[in-house]
Design a protein around this motif. Structure first.
Motif, PDB file in Angstrom:
ATOM      1  N   GLY A   1       1.125  -0.977   0.064  1.00  0.00           N
ATOM      2  CA  GLY A   1      -0.005  -0.063   0.069  1.00  0.00           C
ATOM      3  C   GLY A   1       0.753   1.207   0.062  1.00  0.00           C
ATOM      4  N   LEU A   2       1.995   1.072   0.662  1.00  0.00           N
ATOM      5  CA  LEU A   2       2.848   2.164   0.706  1.00  0.00           C
ATOM      6  C   LEU A   2       3.649   2.594  -0.526  1.00  0.00           C
ATOM      7  N   SER A   3       3.677   1.419  -1.157  1.00  0.00           N
ATOM      8  CA  SER A   3       4.614   1.920  -2.569  1.00  0.00           C
ATOM      9  C   SER A   3       3.592   2.313  -3.559  1.00  0.00           C
ATOM     10  N   ALA A   4       2.473   1.764  -3.657  1.00  0.00           N
ATOM     11  CA  ALA A   4       1.635   2.226  -4.587  1.00  0.00           C
ATOM     12  C   ALA A   4       1.170   3.531  -4.522  1.00  0.00           C
TER      13      ALA A   4
ATOM     14  N   ILE B   1      -6.417   7.036  -8.068  1.00  0.00           N
ATOM     15  CA  ILE B   1      -7.141   6.008  -7.141  1.00  0.00           C
ATOM     16  C   ILE B   1      -6.416   4.674  -7.220  1.00  0.00           C
ATOM     17  N   PHE B   2      -5.884   4.444  -5.750  1.00  0.00           N
ATOM     18  CA  PHE B   2      -5.334   3.231  -5.403  1.00  0.00           C
ATOM     19  C   PHE B   2      -6.590   2.051  -5.092  1.00  0.00           C
ATOM     20  N   ALA B   3      -6.618   0.935  -5.883  1.00  0.00           N
ATOM     21  CA  ALA B   3      -7.571   0.003  -5.766  1.00  0.00           C
ATOM     22  C   ALA B   3      -6.857  -1.196  -4.842  1.00  0.00           C
ATOM     23  N   GLY B   4      -7.791  -1.728  -3.936  1.00  0.00           N
ATOM     24  CA  GLY B   4      -7.312  -2.817  -3.113  1.00  0.00           C
ATOM     25  C   GLY B   4      -6.957  -3.983  -3.764  1.00  0.00           C
TER      26      GLY B   4
ATOM     27  N   SER C   1      -5.294   8.420 -13.061  1.00  0.00           N
ATOM     28  CA  SER C   1      -4.325   7.249 -12.823  1.00  0.00           C
ATOM     29  C   SER C   1      -4.660   6.216 -12.045  1.00  0.00           C
ATOM     30  N   ILE C   2      -4.577   4.831 -12.183  1.00  0.00           N
ATOM     31  CA  ILE C   2      -5.445   3.885 -11.419  1.00  0.00           C
ATOM     32  C   ILE C   2      -4.060   2.841 -11.157  1.00  0.00           C
ATOM     33  N   VAL C   3      -4.039   2.576  -9.602  1.00  0.00           N
ATOM     34  CA  VAL C   3      -3.280   1.515  -9.382  1.00  0.00           C
ATOM     35  C   VAL C   3      -4.128   0.245  -8.693  1.00  0.00           C
ATOM     36  N   GLY C   4      -3.590  -1.010  -9.003  1.00  0.00           N
ATOM     37  CA  GLY C   4      -4.466  -1.877  -8.353  1.00  0.00           C
ATOM     38  C   GLY C   4      -3.314  -2.722  -7.437  1.00  0.00           C
ATOM     39  N   PHE C   5      -3.975  -4.022  -7.208  1.00  0.00           N
ATOM     40  CA  PHE C   5      -3.105  -4.917  -5.966  1.00  0.00           C
ATOM     41  C   PHE C   5      -3.420  -6.270  -6.467  1.00  0.00           C
TER      42      PHE C   5
END
Length: 340
Positions: A168-171, A245-248, A272-276
């Motif tokens: 979560g930190l790096s995203a 948005i950072f998505a879980g 911008s979107i980041v997933g996991f």
């Protein structure tokens, strides 16, 4: 017609040798706790009686298997876990039985049914257990290993996860490095340990950068596409909509993408979107999804090997193992757009 001769039994041989049936069985199975003289006598009488061991009974279909149990319908995340567990099981000569939990009742009878089916251990994935359920498995002497548990019972349970906080930190740091300050987090169940860790990582990165988390920027639901679409729509309709948005999870991220497109937003030019997770869908989206790689296959393999060690009575080095996450940058993130 003369009747066919009766087949010699272990009892017949034991009576002739003056020993117990158990002693004859030990000789047949090559056990070392029989004296040489007794072994020689029993072997001689086995030949004299023309003893033929009965054909082995067919083993129950669940013999030498581990149950891999999910709490919901299978998806891309589940597939990665299954592949890792199956590969590790093949190396160990163990079969994997995949099941989906039906209902909430998990009792001693349920644990005994797993044992009766030949299960060596149970691996529960993203499940929620009460304290009584691990106790029921312990009474049945059935080892339990959890993967990404939604909760950890008070009793000590072995679990496998990843470095969710670091992920979560790096995203979030990645988005901040691109100039974004209005960053939202859309995650899974609020009480889920993995979701809490990812959210804490997001908040830690925002706080360290001095970027405020605006009201309505943190949303929770399930790790599912439709939840991502609904929460994404709610966040994007805010008066001060986020630029990132950072998505879980990846599935939530794809839902957010659809919500953005429905509003005429381009990815990554406008959002911008980041997933996991870094499941297969991360590479199939358009554009390909920037995401935090969670080593799901490795987690499945580690869980299987850990379960087998517990089933063999071995001690494990740690009751909770976290495998490293890694940010994978693709095409869904870009510098902050020039807008108010």
């Amino acid at each position: 017609m003369p009747s066919s001769p009766r087949r010699a039994t272990l009892a017949t041989v034991a009576a002739s040798a003056g020993v117990s049936v158990a002693t004859v069985s030990k000789v047949l199975n090559g056990r070392s706790d029989v004296s040489p003289a007794t072994r020689s006598l029993v072997q001689s009488l086995l030949q004299q009686h023309d003893y033929v061991a009965p054909a082995p009974r067919r083993e129950p279909p669940g013999l030498a298997t581990v149950e891999l149990q999910f709490d919901a319908d299978l998806n891309a995340y589940s597939t990665e876990i299954i592949q890792g567990a199956v590969a590790a099981g093949a190396e160990a000569g163990i079969g994997i039985v995949v099941s989906i939990r039906s209902g909430t009742a998990r009792t001693t009878a349920w644990a005994r049914q797993l044992v009766a089916a030949g299960r060596r251990a149970l691996i529960a994935v993203t499940g929620e257990l009460t304290s009584g359920q691990p106790a029921a498995l312990a009474r049945a002497r059935l080892p339990l290993v959890l993967i990404d548990p939604l909760n950890l019972p008070r009793t000590r349970v072995t679990s496998i996860g990843s470095t969710n906080f670091a992920g979560g930190l790096s995203a979030t740091q990645h988005l901040l490095s691109l100039g974004h300050r209005r960053i939202a987090y859309i995650g899974g169940p609020p009480a889920a340990a993995c979701n809490q860790a990812r959210l804490h990582g997001y908040r830690a990165a925002m706080e360290a950068e001095g970027a405020p988390v605006l009201p309505g920027y943190v949303r929770s639901g399930h790790f599912r596409y439709h939840d991502g679409m609904a929460s994404g729509a709610a966040v994007l309709d805010l008066p001060h909509a986020p630029t990132a948005i950072f998505a879980g999870c990846d599935e939530v991220a794809v839902g957010v993408m659809e919500a953005a497109r429905a509003r005429g937003l381009r990815i990554p030019e406008d959002l911008s979107i980041v997933g996991f997770d870094d499941t297969q869908i991360a590479q199939l989206t358009s554009p390909p999804l920037t995401t935090v790689r969670q080593p799901l296959r490795e987690m499945g393999g580690v869980a299987l090997r850990t379960a087998l060690r517990l089933a063999a009575g071995e001690k494990v080095d740690s009751h909770h193992v976290e495998l490293a996450t890694e940010l994978v940058v693709r095409g869904s993130t870009a510098p902050v757009p020039d807008r108010g």
